[in-house]
Write a protein that holds these residues in place. Structure first.
Motif, PDB file in Angstrom:
ATOM      1  N   LYS A  44      60.354  15.799  68.923  1.00 32.49           N
ATOM      2  CA  LYS A  44      60.964  14.816  68.039  1.00 32.49           C
ATOM      3  C   LYS A  44      62.444  14.594  68.316  1.00 32.49           C
ATOM      4  N   HIS A  78      59.113   7.166  73.919  1.00 35.70           N
ATOM      5  CA  HIS A  78      58.068   7.869  74.680  1.00 35.70           C
ATOM      6  C   HIS A  78      57.629   7.033  75.876  1.00 35.70           C
ATOM      7  N   GLY A  87      51.087  12.558  64.973  1.00 31.44           N
ATOM      8  CA  GLY A  87      51.667  12.655  63.637  1.00 31.44           C
ATOM      9  C   GLY A  87      52.075  11.243  63.245  1.00 31.44           C
ATOM     10  N   THR A 129      54.020   9.533  70.233  1.00 28.26           N
ATOM     11  CA  THR A 129      53.726  10.111  71.551  1.00 28.26           C
ATOM     12  C   THR A 129      52.561   9.375  72.211  1.00 28.26           C
ATOM     13  N   GLY A 149      52.930  18.810  61.318  1.00 26.45           N
ATOM     14  CA  GLY A 149      53.375  17.789  62.269  1.00 26.45           C
ATOM     15  C   GLY A 149      52.282  16.824  62.669  1.00 26.45           C
ATOM     16  N   PRO A 178      54.035  20.218  71.483  1.00 26.31           N
ATOM     17  CA  PRO A 178      55.161  19.535  70.838  1.00 26.31           C
ATOM     18  C   PRO A 178      56.368  20.390  70.465  1.00 26.31           C
ATOM     19  N   ASP A 179      56.189  21.692  70.209  1.00 22.62           N
ATOM     20  CA  ASP A 179      57.378  22.416  69.728  1.00 22.62           C
ATOM     21  C   ASP A 179      57.327  23.914  69.993  1.00 22.62           C
TER      22      ASP A 179
HETATM   23  N1  PMP Z   1      53.221  18.318  66.558  1.00 23.60           N
HETATM   24  C1  PMP Z   1      54.326  18.576  65.863  1.00 23.60           C
HETATM   25  C2  PMP Z   1      54.668  20.011  65.578  1.00 23.60           C
HETATM   26  C3  PMP Z   1      55.120  17.528  65.405  1.00 23.60           C
HETATM   27  O1  PMP Z   1      56.222  17.800  64.680  1.00 23.60           O
HETATM   28  C4  PMP Z   1      54.733  16.193  65.681  1.00 23.60           C
HETATM   29  C5  PMP Z   1      55.555  15.052  65.176  1.00 23.60           C
HETATM   30  N2  PMP Z   1      55.393  14.817  63.787  1.00 23.60           N
HETATM   31  C6  PMP Z   1      53.567  15.956  66.400  1.00 23.60           C
HETATM   32  C7  PMP Z   1      52.841  17.050  66.827  1.00 23.60           C
HETATM   33  C8  PMP Z   1      53.040  14.569  66.669  1.00 23.60           C
HETATM   34  O2  PMP Z   1      53.867  13.729  67.424  1.00 23.60           O
HETATM   35  P1  PMP Z   1      53.930  12.173  67.135  1.00 23.60           P
HETATM   36  O3  PMP Z   1      54.681  11.981  65.840  1.00 23.60           O
HETATM   37  O4  PMP Z   1      54.678  11.606  68.302  1.00 23.60           O
HETATM   38  O5  PMP Z   1      52.552  11.619  67.019  1.00 23.60           O
END
Ligand code: PMP
Length: 358
Positions: free
Chosen positions: A52, A161, A186, A190, A246, A320-321
């Protein structure tokens, strides 16, 4: 074997903001089936630890460019954490005050991290779900003339992205076919941004989209209502609270809708949250890749994809994190604070045993 030297990622930067993106793609060597090549794009390498950071930076800079955000104006956003942490990092570096609204069900370390980075965090009751924290942010923006970051609606989300994440992926697979790209959603930024590029420039790459088994709102086929500003006006009836922070808010975001309308995925897989926890733990303990629950859930889906993938297939999984964001969550349940019996036995096995055992 000679001693390692370093090359590639390190260079001199003018600002923390210039270090966003360009995350590494890393091969999985131990826990994936041997007949396929599984790689992860590890977004924890971003400066505030998640994917993010990309959209946080672009939301602020795009708004600066076209005058929607003025110097010193307060930024406000509803976020489950990573967007808030990314925005806090960007706002700290650029000198904007930030107010984040967040349901009180999300992990405590996320709130504290944002406050540590200088933001204010306004908690909303978990009973009101994502929709509650969202409504709070909209109200605060309207009442105070603050800039609402609007991660769920803004074009600045998927655009970044498209311009960064997707280009990095194409670059990393320039010399070989990428057969599968696996991601959750989320906001949908992405998958939408990557989808735009892969559909044109890597049309043979299958995009596999994942969502929580007990909150399979895309699979349900029902699209929630939205207002003229593309904001959701109801909580999705197929949503249930799930442990994959997320992922999947309780509505299908407008940013995500583009991926659905344009068919930016070839398969939609429902994955139980506990599988995400299992695979996140395995990524850490058996690969040394310390990542969150959504990453584990995405990886779990990739392991299903691997079962039917042709030999030699290249599979890329979005992580993602960082796992450090989950210390107080079920991800760390059962991880001892005191010495375990096994550790005690190790301690007692040397002459200073009495001292060590206290
Ligand atoms: N995983 C986590 C831990 C996130 O924080 C997010 C973003 N909210 C996502 C996945 C999904 O990414 P996106 O918002 O680009 O769909």
């Amino acid at each position: 074997m000679t001693i390692r030297t370093t090359q590639g990622r390190g260079q001199r930067f003018d600002s923390i903001l210039d270090t966003v993106g360009n995350t590494p793609t890393i091969r999985i060597n131990r826990i994936a089936p041997k007949n396929v090549n599984v790689f992860v794009k590890f977004e924890a390498f971003n400066p505030a630890g998640s994917v993010k950071d990309r959209l946080a930076l672009n939301i602020i800079e795009a708004a600066e460019r076209d005058g929607r955000l003025t110097p010193g104006q307060t930024v406000v956003e509803a976020t489950s954490g990573n967007t808030g942490i990314g925005l806090a990092m960007v706002c700290a570096a650029k000198g904007y005050p930030l107010v984040v609204t967040m349901a009180d069900s999300f992990s405590v370390e996320r709130r504290r991290l944002m406050r540590f980075l200088g933001a204010k965090v306004v908690l909303t009751p978990r009973a009101l779900k994502g929709f509650g924290m969202y409504t709070k942010a909209v109200e605060l923006a309207e009442k105070n003339g603050w800039f609402l970051a609007s991660q769920f609606e803004t074009a600045d989300n998927a655009d970044i992205h498209e311009h960064t994440t997707a280009r990095e992926i194409l670059g990393d697979f320039a010399d070989t076919q990428l057969d599968y790209l696996v991601t959750g959603y989320g906001t949908g930024g992405t998958v939408t941004g990557i989808g735009r590029v892969l559909r044109k420039e890597s049309p043979n790459t299958k995009i596999i989209l994942a969502e929580p088994a007990n909150a399979a709102i895309v699979s349900s086929g029902y699209t929630n209502t939205r207002n003229e500003a593309n904001q959701p006006t109801e909580s999705h009836p197929a949503f249930e609270p799930h442990p994959v922070q997320g992922w999947t808010p309780d509505f299908i975001p407008y940013v995500m809708q583009e991926a659905l309308d344009n068919g930016y995925y070839d398969d939609l897989v429902k994955i139980p949250g506990p599988d995400g926890i299992t695979w996140s733990r395995r990524l850490a303990a058996e690969e040394g890749i310390f990542t969150g629950i959504s990453a584990g859930a995405t990886f779990a889906v990739a392991m299903q994809v691997a079962e039917s993938a042709p030999d030699g297939a290249n599979i890329l999984v979005m992580l993602p994190d960082t796992g450090e964001r989950y210390l107080s969550t079920p991800l760390f349940e059962g991880v001892a604070e005191e010495m375990t019996d096994e550790e005690m036995a190790i301690s007692l096995s040397t002459p200073t045993a009495q001292m060590d055992a206290g």
